[in-house]
Design a protein around this motif. Structure first.
Motif, mmCIF file in Angstrom:
data_model
loop_
_atom_site.group_PDB
_atom_site.id
_atom_site.type_symbol
_atom_site.label_atom_id
_atom_site.label_comp_id
_atom_site.label_asym_id
_atom_site.label_seq_id
_atom_site.Cartn_x
_atom_site.Cartn_y
_atom_site.Cartn_z
ATOM 1 N N THR A 149 0.803 -1.223 0.000
ATOM 2 C CA THR A 149 0.000 0.000 0.000
ATOM 3 C C THR A 149 0.839 1.277 0.000
ATOM 4 O OG1 THR A 149 -0.143 -0.070 2.429
ATOM 5 C CG2 THR A 149 -1.933 -1.110 1.183
ATOM 6 N N TYR A 182 0.370 6.678 -0.379
ATOM 7 C CA TYR A 182 -0.107 5.620 0.507
ATOM 8 C C TYR A 182 -1.583 5.369 0.242
ATOM 9 C CZ TYR A 182 -1.116 3.007 4.788
ATOM 10 O OH TYR A 182 -1.506 2.041 5.687
ATOM 11 N N VAL A 184 -5.116 3.522 1.417
ATOM 12 C CA VAL A 184 -5.804 2.993 2.596
ATOM 13 C C VAL A 184 -7.003 2.181 2.102
ATOM 14 C CG1 VAL A 184 -6.792 3.539 4.842
ATOM 15 C CG2 VAL A 184 -5.128 5.105 3.804
ATOM 16 N N TRP A 187 -10.501 2.353 3.759
ATOM 17 C CA TRP A 187 -11.217 3.622 3.614
ATOM 18 C C TRP A 187 -11.516 3.898 2.143
ATOM 19 C CZ3 TRP A 187 -8.060 7.341 7.312
ATOM 20 C CH2 TRP A 187 -8.225 6.888 8.631
#
Length: 351
Positions: A149, A182, A184, A187
């Motif tokens: 990620t 990055y 997530v 989310w």
């Protein structure tokens, strides 16, 4: 109606014991209409030919111009090696893996050349002049995969802007970026980005800079997928100028009083749709608040970019491009509207 100007010339004669002062009075009579016409010719006609590109104009031009590179990954019908589910799939039976998951390729070399008509060369409120612009660009990207990620980014980019009727506005823009990205997943695949950007605006056919800026960029973007081939992205970013250097401002009180150094605060929405295997459309709307470090100037810039892209093969893409922009400033002299319409050719290799 006449207007008279009195011009006084004085001469002195000295000799022996006397001094004589002579006044010569010259009356020049001009018709008011002739005077206004002469003033317009002297003041407005050479404004575009005589002035070089300013740092602020150049920054806005490159940010509002059509992109030289199309989106690298249009919405795809494949996720994780499987075709995305869609209504009617049950009629076809259970689907198996249809596409091998390709090995990640961190390097990208890209070259592109947008060519477009612009309605407002100098980004002025009045006396707008149009022109044809060619803006070739080259870039090298390295995006190493650190974890599943987390990705790094290092890139070097150079773009040159060449004007047809007003070559005094020609300039170059050189960028070096480094940062991290990055994702997530929990989310909704939120993308977070932090980057350092060095930008150098250069004179025509030269690497000599007339503006340099060191900026830090923070960005957050969240994508929403609809069906097989549509995606809506919502995002916001901040671009803070940490240091800047500017030189050779033109002798105009409306320009030299305002430095090109600024902070940008932006929100945007982007929509992409794949209409065929090789044809996809993108639309991006942006609202940017630009706060300048000098002159108590704040602008609100609205930009709409539309592109239609056709992938000739995995290396070559041709596009129809357009951008529309409107600027409102608390210094009304900096208000302007501009439209850019044209095309682009881009070549990209990943490895």
């Amino acid at each position: 109606m006449n207007m008279a100007n009195d011009i006084y010339c004085s001469t002195y004669e000295t000799g022996g014991f006397k001094k004589r002062l002579t006044y010569v009075r010259l009356r020049v009579r001009l018709h008011l209409a002739e005077f206004v016409a002469l003033l317009c010719v002297l003041c407005f006609c050479p404004v575009y030919e005589g002035f070089a590109q300013t740092a602020n104009q150049a920054q806005l031009t490159r940010e509002q111009a059509p992109s030289p590179f199309p989106p690298t990954v249009p919405p795809s019908a494949v996720e994780g090696g499987h075709v995305v589910a869609a209504p009617g799939d049950a009629d076809l039976g259970e689907q198996q893996i249809l596409k091998r998951v390709e090995e990640y390729q961190p390097f990208t070399i890209s070259m592109g050349a947008p060519f477009y008509w612009t309605s407002n060369v100098a980004l002025t409120r009045s006396n707008e002049q149009s022109d044809f612009v060619v803006a070739p660009a080259a870039a090298a990207f390295y995006e190493p995969k650190i974890t599943n990620t987390l990705y790094g980014l290092i890139d070097v980019r150079e773009q040159l802007f060449y004007y047809d009727r007003f070559p005094s506005f020609d300039f170059g823009s050189f960028d070096v970026e480094a940062g991290l990205r990055y994702i997530v997943p929990q989310w909704h695949n939120l993308l977070l980005r932090a980057e350092y950007d060095y930008n150098r605006l250069t004179k025509k056919n030269s690497f000599e800079a007339f503006f340099q800026n060191h900026g830090f960029i923070l960005n957050a973007e969240i994508p929403f997928r609809f069906g097989r081939a549509q995606q809506l992205s919502l995002g916001a970013d901040i671009n803070i100028s940490a240091a800047a250097e500017e030189s050779e401002q033109p002798p105009s009180p409306n320009v030299s009083a305002i430095s090109a150094r600024r902070n940008d605060y932006e929100v945007y929405a982007g929509y992409s749709v794949t209409l065929a295997r090789s044809f996809f459309i993108n639309a991006v709307g942006r609202i940017v608040v630009r706060q300048y470090w000098e002159g108590d100037r704040t602008d609100v810039n609205e930009i709409l970019a539309l592109t239609a892209n056709y992938q000739v093969n995995k290396f070559l893409t041709v596009s129809a491009v357009s951008t529309l922009a409107a600027n409102q400033s608390n210094h009304s002299v900096f208000d302007y509207n501009v439209a850019n319409l044209g095309g682009a050719v881009a070549f990209s290799v990943k490895f």
